[in-house]
Scaffold this motif. Structure first.
Motif, PDB file in Angstrom:
ATOM      1  N   ALA A 190     -44.793  69.753  -8.302  1.00 32.83           N
ATOM      2  CA  ALA A 190     -44.698  70.372  -9.627  1.00 32.83           C
ATOM      3  C   ALA A 190     -44.001  71.719  -9.546  1.00 32.83           C
ATOM      4  CB  ALA A 190     -46.098  70.533 -10.230  1.00 32.83           C
ATOM      5  N   ARG A 191     -44.257  72.472  -8.480  1.00 35.58           N
ATOM      6  CA  ARG A 191     -43.642  73.795  -8.351  1.00 35.58           C
ATOM      7  C   ARG A 191     -42.147  73.718  -8.037  1.00 35.58           C
ATOM      8  NH1 ARG A 191     -45.841  78.552  -7.473  1.00 35.58           N
ATOM      9  NH2 ARG A 191     -44.714  78.915  -5.532  1.00 35.58           N
ATOM     10  N   LYS A 192     -41.718  72.558  -7.536  1.00 34.44           N
ATOM     11  CA  LYS A 192     -40.285  72.398  -7.266  1.00 34.44           C
ATOM     12  C   LYS A 192     -39.495  72.190  -8.557  1.00 34.44           C
ATOM     13  CE  LYS A 192     -40.326  70.669  -2.507  1.00 34.44           C
ATOM     14  NZ  LYS A 192     -39.812  71.931  -1.972  1.00 34.44           N
ATOM     15  N   VAL A 193     -40.153  71.594  -9.546  1.00 36.03           N
ATOM     16  CA  VAL A 193     -39.429  71.269 -10.784  1.00 36.03           C
ATOM     17  C   VAL A 193     -39.827  72.167 -11.954  1.00 36.03           C
ATOM     18  CG1 VAL A 193     -39.014  68.874 -10.135  1.00 36.03           C
ATOM     19  CG2 VAL A 193     -41.118  69.469 -11.334  1.00 36.03           C
ATOM     20  N   THR A 194     -40.924  72.923 -11.801  1.00 34.55           N
ATOM     21  CA  THR A 194     -41.327  73.839 -12.883  1.00 34.55           C
ATOM     22  C   THR A 194     -41.613  75.213 -12.281  1.00 34.55           C
ATOM     23  OG1 THR A 194     -43.696  73.409 -12.653  1.00 34.55           O
ATOM     24  CG2 THR A 194     -42.460  71.900 -14.067  1.00 34.55           C
ATOM     25  N   ASP A 195     -41.939  76.164 -13.138  1.00 34.12           N
ATOM     26  CA  ASP A 195     -42.313  77.496 -12.648  1.00 34.12           C
ATOM     27  C   ASP A 195     -43.834  77.657 -12.665  1.00 34.12           C
ATOM     28  OD1 ASP A 195     -42.542  77.377 -15.301  1.00 34.12           O
ATOM     29  OD2 ASP A 195     -41.580  79.308 -15.740  1.00 34.12           O
ATOM     30  N   LEU A 196     -44.533  76.576 -12.366  1.00 33.33           N
ATOM     31  CA  LEU A 196     -46.000  76.574 -12.321  1.00 33.33           C
ATOM     32  C   LEU A 196     -46.489  77.563 -11.257  1.00 33.33           C
ATOM     33  CD1 LEU A 196     -48.201  74.670 -13.728  1.00 33.33           C
ATOM     34  CD2 LEU A 196     -48.329  73.548 -11.510  1.00 33.33           C
ATOM     35  N   PRO A 197     -47.482  78.395 -11.581  1.00 31.18           N
ATOM     36  CA  PRO A 197     -48.010  79.303 -10.552  1.00 31.18           C
ATOM     37  C   PRO A 197     -48.859  78.538  -9.533  1.00 31.18           C
ATOM     38  CG  PRO A 197     -49.294  79.502 -12.556  1.00 31.18           C
ATOM     39  CD  PRO A 197     -48.154  78.575 -12.877  1.00 31.18           C
ATOM     40  N   ARG A 198     -49.050  79.125  -8.356  1.00 24.98           N
ATOM     41  CA  ARG A 198     -49.901  78.500  -7.349  1.00 24.98           C
ATOM     42  C   ARG A 198     -51.341  78.474  -7.851  1.00 24.98           C
ATOM     43  NH1 ARG A 198     -47.763  77.526  -2.406  1.00 24.98           N
ATOM     44  NH2 ARG A 198     -49.839  77.156  -1.600  1.00 24.98           N
TER      45      ARG A 198
END
Lengths: 221, 66
Positions: A190-198
């Motif tokens: 998800a973090r590769k395709v969005t700017d989702l925080p850890r």
């Protein structure tokens, strides 16, 4: 036809009612006290800035509540004379069963208290700053308590439990590992395709919850 | 795996807790074996056989065998 008996216990209904009532009242008191402690600790950690308030509450509140609930449960159990000590004229199996239950309770309470102490000491050390003597001492206490608790608890726990509980541990470990791996890779993708925080804290809490629930279902159902 | 543990226990007028104490396991373990949710390990199966003074195959029935 064989008559299948049910559990025997002369005063079981009354005894069970008193025990359940005691647990409910005790649990409410413990959660209330733990909530106050959690709020005070969070305010202390927050240092009045308002930043990271909820993160700090969770960080410190979870081990505080774990310590309070498990410590209180062990205290209540012992105060209510559980596991009940058999009398001098009891059968040998009753003495063995009571001793086994006490050993298991001791290992559980000791290991959980040590690990929870680590959970409390480490975030306070982080707040105090590891560049100060107090912070370093707290960090060392937390690390040592956690490692010692895990080692001592694992060795003794695996010696006192039966096959059925080992099986519950197997399921619990598998469920926890699977949950962690799935959530970790979902987060990574998800973090590769969005700017989702850890969300490592959330993944850890969900993993612990799944593992705990799995253990309880297999062990106590 | 089917077993006769519940019947054997009832014949001796033992509670689950009493049988668990005699086998040195938890009461939930006895309940799980009796209800077929859990198959005991070989050492525990031998302890059960010795306690009831019976061969293991007279207590446990492997329905899938033969």
């Amino acid at each position: 036809m064989t008559n299948i008996m049910v559990e025997r216990d002369g005063d079981r209904p009354l005894w069970t009612l008193r025990r359940v009532t005691g647990w409910i009242v005790g649990s409410f008191v413990l959660v209330f006290v733990a909530g106050i402690a959690m709020g005070l600790a969070a305010a202390m950690l927050d240092r009045g800035t308002g930043a990271h308030l909820w993160r700090d509450r969770i960080m410190l509140g979870v081990p505080v509540m774990v310590t309070a609930i498990f410590g209180g449960a062990a205290f209540l159990a012992m105060r209510r004379n559980w596991p009940r000590r058999p009398g001098p004229d009891a059968d040998p199996w009753e003495h063995r069963a009571a001793a086994r239950a006490r050993r298991t309770l001791t290992v559980w309470a000791g290991a959980i208290a040590a690990i929870a102490l680590a959970g409390i000491a480490v975030p306070i050390a982080a707040w105090a700053g590891t560049d100060t003597p107090a912070g370093l001492i707290l960090l060392a206490i937390g690390a040592l308590a956690g490692i010692a608790g895990l080692a001592w608890g694992t060795v003794h726990y695996m010696r006192v439990i039966d096959d059925h509980e080992r099986r519950a541990n197997l399921y619990c470990g598998y469920a926890g590992l699977s949950t962690y791996m799935v959530l970790f890779f979902v987060q990574m993708l998800a973090r590769k395709v969005t700017d989702l925080p850890r969300m490592d804290d959330a993944i850890f809490l969900i993993t612990a919850l799944v593992a705990g629930v799995t253990f309880c279902i297999v062990r106590f159902r | 795996m089917k077993n006769r543990l519940k019947v054997l226990r009832a014949e001796r007028d033992w509670s689950q807790a009493e049988l668990a104490g005699r086998l040195d396991v938890s009461r939930q373990a006895v309940n799980a074996i009796e209800t077929g949710k859990y198959d005991p390990s070989l050492p525990l199966a031998f302890r059960i056989g010795r306690l009831f003074d019976m061969p293991i195959e007279e207590i446990f029935d492997d329905e899938h065998h033969g």
